[in-house]
Motif scaffolding. Structure first.
Motif, short mmCIF file in Angstrom:
data_model
loop_
_atom_site.label_atom_id
_atom_site.label_comp_id
_atom_site.label_asym_id
_atom_site.label_seq_id
_atom_site.Cartn_x
_atom_site.Cartn_y
_atom_site.Cartn_z
N ALA A 1 3.52 5.70 -2.79
CA ALA A 1 4.76 6.30 -3.30
C ALA A 1 4.69 6.47 -4.81
CB ALA A 1 5.96 5.43 -2.91
N LEU A 2 4.13 5.51 -5.51
CA LEU A 2 3.99 5.60 -6.96
C LEU A 2 3.02 6.72 -7.34
CD1 LEU A 2 4.83 4.32 -9.65
CD2 LEU A 2 2.83 2.84 -9.46
N VAL A 3 1.94 6.86 -6.60
CA VAL A 3 0.98 7.95 -6.85
C VAL A 3 1.66 9.30 -6.66
CG1 VAL A 3 -1.12 9.07 -5.97
CG2 VAL A 3 -1.08 6.59 -6.33
N PHE A 4 2.43 9.45 -5.57
CA PHE A 4 3.16 10.71 -5.35
C PHE A 4 4.19 10.96 -6.44
CE2 PHE A 4 2.18 10.46 -0.59
CZ PHE A 4 1.20 11.43 -0.69
N LEU A 5 4.80 9.90 -6.95
CA LEU A 5 5.77 10.05 -8.02
C LEU A 5 5.10 10.51 -9.32
CD1 LEU A 5 8.75 9.73 -8.68
CD2 LEU A 5 8.27 7.37 -9.36
N VAL A 6 3.92 9.99 -9.61
CA VAL A 6 3.17 10.43 -10.79
C VAL A 6 2.75 11.88 -10.64
CG1 VAL A 6 1.01 10.10 -12.07
CG2 VAL A 6 2.40 8.13 -11.46
N LEU B 1 7.69 13.07 -0.60
CA LEU B 1 6.64 12.19 -0.08
C LEU B 1 6.73 10.80 -0.69
CD1 LEU B 1 3.58 14.62 -0.04
CD2 LEU B 1 5.08 14.00 1.85
N SER B 2 7.08 10.74 -1.96
CA SER B 2 7.23 9.45 -2.63
C SER B 2 8.35 8.63 -2.00
CB SER B 2 7.49 9.67 -4.12
OG SER B 2 7.69 8.44 -4.77
N ALA B 3 9.48 9.29 -1.76
CA ALA B 3 10.61 8.60 -1.11
C ALA B 3 10.22 8.12 0.29
CB ALA B 3 11.81 9.53 -1.05
N TYR C 1 0.84 -1.21 0.00
CA TYR C 1 0.00 0.00 0.00
C TYR C 1 0.88 1.26 0.00
CZ TYR C 1 -4.17 -2.76 1.27
OH TYR C 1 -5.22 -3.65 1.29
N TRP C 2 1.94 1.21 0.79
CA TRP C 2 2.86 2.35 0.86
C TRP C 2 3.58 2.54 -0.48
CZ3 TRP C 2 2.07 5.78 4.30
CH2 TRP C 2 1.55 5.43 5.54
N TRP C 3 3.90 1.42 -1.14
CA TRP C 3 4.57 1.52 -2.43
C TRP C 3 3.63 2.09 -3.50
CZ3 TRP C 3 7.39 -3.86 -2.36
CH2 TRP C 3 8.43 -3.80 -1.43
N VAL C 4 2.35 1.73 -3.41
CA VAL C 4 1.37 2.30 -4.34
C VAL C 4 1.23 3.80 -4.06
CG1 VAL C 4 -1.07 2.33 -4.97
CG2 VAL C 4 0.14 0.15 -4.75
#
Length: 147
Positions: free
Chosen positions: A15-20, A33-35, A10-13
């Motif tokens: 992180a991916l959302v913040f990266l996008v 926030l992604s990191a 969930y945290w990785w998802v």
């Protein structure tokens, strides 16, 4: 009532959302926030018994740390550009000489710069005079008369 099961991915998802979001709105805030989300996911992956309250706390602390590290880094090593005045249109004209578009009377007049008309402030001059831009205050150039 059962506690919410919050697994590592969930945290990785998140992180991916913040990266996008960072890719869409580049400001380096969401990258921090992604990191933090990725590291929080790694911690939960290594320690799966971590409760949701501790996970949110870890994410919050890591987010604040990442933001402060970025702010410290950007102050220590500023970003340099080969065109520092690119988005500072008015400052690009400082030091250049222009003909008046409208005579300077009572300290105010106008010059034509490329396809734009700019207000100027300086000593009174007739319309045949040339002026040099010495400073900019908002959208008004400060000028001096050039002989």
């Amino acid at each position: 009532m059962d506690e919410l099961a919050f697994v590592f991915w969930y945290w990785w998802v998140l992180a991916l959302v913040f990266l996008v979001i960072e890719l869409l709105i580049p400001c380096f805030f969401f990258l921090s926030l992604s990191a933090a989300g990725f590291i929080a996911g790694c911690i939960v992956w290594l320690l799966p018994v971590t409760g949701i309250d501790m996970q949110v706390f870890i994410f919050s602390v890591l987010s604040v740390i990442a933001i402060f590290v970025w702010k410290f880094y950007i102050k220590k090593i500023p970003i340099t550009s080969d065109q520092p005045l690119l988005n500072k249109r008015g400052e690009q004209y400082i030091g250049r000489v222009f003909s008046l578009y409208e005579a300077i009377e009572n300290g105010q007049g106008k010059i034509k710069v490329d396809d734009s008309i700019w207000k100027v402030h300086g000593e009174d001059c007739d319309i045949s005079s040339k002026v040099k831009v010495i400073a900019i205050n908002g959208t008004v150039f400060d000028v001096i008369k050039v002989d």
